[in-house]
Scaffold this motif. Sequence first.
Motif, mmCIF file in Angstrom:
data_model
loop_
_atom_site.group_PDB
_atom_site.id
_atom_site.type_symbol
_atom_site.label_atom_id
_atom_site.label_comp_id
_atom_site.label_asym_id
_atom_site.label_seq_id
_atom_site.Cartn_x
_atom_site.Cartn_y
_atom_site.Cartn_z
ATOM 1 N N UNK A 250 0.830 -1.200 0.000
ATOM 2 C CA UNK A 250 0.000 0.000 0.000
ATOM 3 C C UNK A 250 0.870 1.256 0.000
ATOM 4 N N UNK A 251 1.950 1.224 0.758
ATOM 5 C CA UNK A 251 2.853 2.375 0.823
ATOM 6 C C UNK A 251 3.559 2.607 -0.512
ATOM 7 N N UNK A 252 4.033 1.527 -1.131
ATOM 8 C CA UNK A 252 4.713 1.662 -2.416
ATOM 9 C C UNK A 252 3.743 2.158 -3.483
ATOM 10 N N UNK A 253 2.511 1.631 -3.464
ATOM 11 C CA UNK A 253 1.515 2.076 -4.430
ATOM 12 C C UNK A 253 1.211 3.552 -4.296
ATOM 13 N N UNK A 254 1.125 4.040 -3.058
ATOM 14 C CA UNK A 254 0.845 5.456 -2.832
ATOM 15 C C UNK A 254 2.009 6.339 -3.265
ATOM 16 N N UNK A 255 3.234 5.824 -3.153
ATOM 17 C CA UNK A 255 4.423 6.619 -3.451
ATOM 18 C C UNK A 255 4.779 6.622 -4.933
ATOM 19 N N UNK A 256 4.314 5.631 -5.684
ATOM 20 C CA UNK A 256 4.749 5.426 -7.071
ATOM 21 C C UNK A 256 3.767 6.033 -8.066
ATOM 22 N N UNK A 257 4.303 6.527 -9.158
ATOM 23 C CA UNK A 257 3.490 7.066 -10.245
ATOM 24 C C UNK A 257 4.040 6.600 -11.578
ATOM 25 N N UNK A 258 3.192 6.642 -12.595
ATOM 26 C CA UNK A 258 3.585 6.284 -13.952
ATOM 27 C C UNK A 258 3.056 7.328 -14.919
ATOM 28 N N UNK A 259 3.871 7.636 -15.925
ATOM 29 C CA UNK A 259 3.478 8.559 -16.984
ATOM 30 C C UNK A 259 3.858 7.952 -18.331
ATOM 31 N N UNK A 260 3.056 8.246 -19.348
ATOM 32 C CA UNK A 260 3.271 7.676 -20.671
ATOM 33 C C UNK A 260 2.978 8.708 -21.753
ATOM 34 N N UNK A 261 3.615 8.523 -22.890
ATOM 35 C CA UNK A 261 3.210 9.243 -24.092
ATOM 36 C C UNK A 261 3.462 8.351 -25.295
ATOM 37 N N UNK A 262 2.902 8.751 -26.428
ATOM 38 C CA UNK A 262 3.005 7.952 -27.640
ATOM 39 C C UNK A 262 2.809 8.842 -28.854
ATOM 40 N N UNK A 263 3.149 8.311 -29.998
ATOM 41 C CA UNK A 263 3.184 9.110 -31.219
ATOM 42 C C UNK A 263 1.938 8.973 -32.069
ATOM 43 N N UNK B 205 -5.430 16.174 -35.331
ATOM 44 C CA UNK B 205 -4.638 17.353 -34.972
ATOM 45 C C UNK B 205 -3.185 16.995 -34.668
ATOM 46 N N UNK B 206 -2.863 15.703 -34.746
ATOM 47 C CA UNK B 206 -1.500 15.234 -34.482
ATOM 48 C C UNK B 206 -1.044 15.558 -33.063
ATOM 49 N N UNK B 207 -1.955 15.378 -32.119
ATOM 50 C CA UNK B 207 -1.655 15.673 -30.716
ATOM 51 C C UNK B 207 -1.101 14.423 -30.033
ATOM 52 N N UNK B 208 -0.077 14.621 -29.196
ATOM 53 C CA UNK B 208 0.516 13.539 -28.417
ATOM 54 C C UNK B 208 0.047 13.685 -26.968
ATOM 55 N N UNK B 209 -0.728 12.747 -26.445
ATOM 56 C CA UNK B 209 -1.243 12.886 -25.085
ATOM 57 C C UNK B 209 -0.190 12.568 -24.029
ATOM 58 N N UNK B 210 -0.320 13.219 -22.895
ATOM 59 C CA UNK B 210 0.453 12.888 -21.700
ATOM 60 C C UNK B 210 -0.497 12.119 -20.794
ATOM 61 N N UNK B 211 -0.188 10.853 -20.540
ATOM 62 C CA UNK B 211 -1.118 9.945 -19.883
ATOM 63 C C UNK B 211 -0.568 9.514 -18.530
#
Length: 301
Positions: free
Chosen positions: A148-161, A183-189
């Motif tokens: 639970x502690x590790x899950x609360x402390x950790x984050x993930x971010x992604x992008x793609x073309x 529109x050729x937009x690249x999302x930050x997820x």
Amino acid sequence: MQIVTDSGTDLCLPAEQAAELNIHLVPLVVTLEGKSYREGVDIQPGEFYRLLAATDSLPITSQPSAGDFAEIYRRLAATDPDILSIHMTSGLSGTFNAAQAGAKLVPEANVTHVDTKTLSAAAGWQVEAAARALKAGWPQERILALLERIGAASDSLYTLNELRYLIHGGRISHMKGLIASLLNIKPLIGVEKVNGTYVQLGQARTFKRAVKGLVDLMTQQHAPGSALRVQVLYSDNPAGAAMLREQVDQQFDCTWLPVGPMSLVLGAHTGPSMVGVAYAPLAAFADIPYRPARSSETWQV
């Protein structure tokens, strides 16, 4: 106690080390042009992306069945009925629910399920931490608190073309995704922690700017120079991963885990251009037991 996980957690350990830690992996399945493959068993990422590049077909993915989980729970319970089953987020996959259904078919197994509410490297960190703590003799209650502690402390971010894989997989609104693609937009997820689903945290016009956008989001959470545990993974885009790693390294005091390919089932949802970064304060992992390099040495904390 044995540990069961699924291939969507991207546990970056050699097979022999996972075996030493009593970790058992249940593969997810990807289907391309009518042929199904269990990832890591029937096909590896490199081969999958070569096949994907050679076809106009889009892949279909599926979680393991309840029967798949029942089979491994039954086999493990024959020698040790206590099982800790840790899985990628139920918000993006039915794997966790299949694991729960599988456990009901094996009454002789005492299965405790953990929904990590995340995926890929950040989920793999929870699996490895649990395995090391179990090996060191921690009681289950302490291990669950650790996860639970590790899950609360950790984050993930992604992008793609490109967005057509996300649109095809239903992971984003078709209309919103279609407009962004035009529109050729690249999302930050990102992955939110309540339900463990994807959230859009921004967008950029180019992939290079999107990578910078991920690092900017990290600096909004952690001051530049912070000591972080970090891991960069990718679908079939090592150059993009190298760019992301370099920019993260310039901003933080990083303890790096290996850069490598993420689960090909995750890549099937997002396409070959996907890159992602998992990160957390290094202090969140300070008390996790580790195993020295030589097998003859003892476990330490």
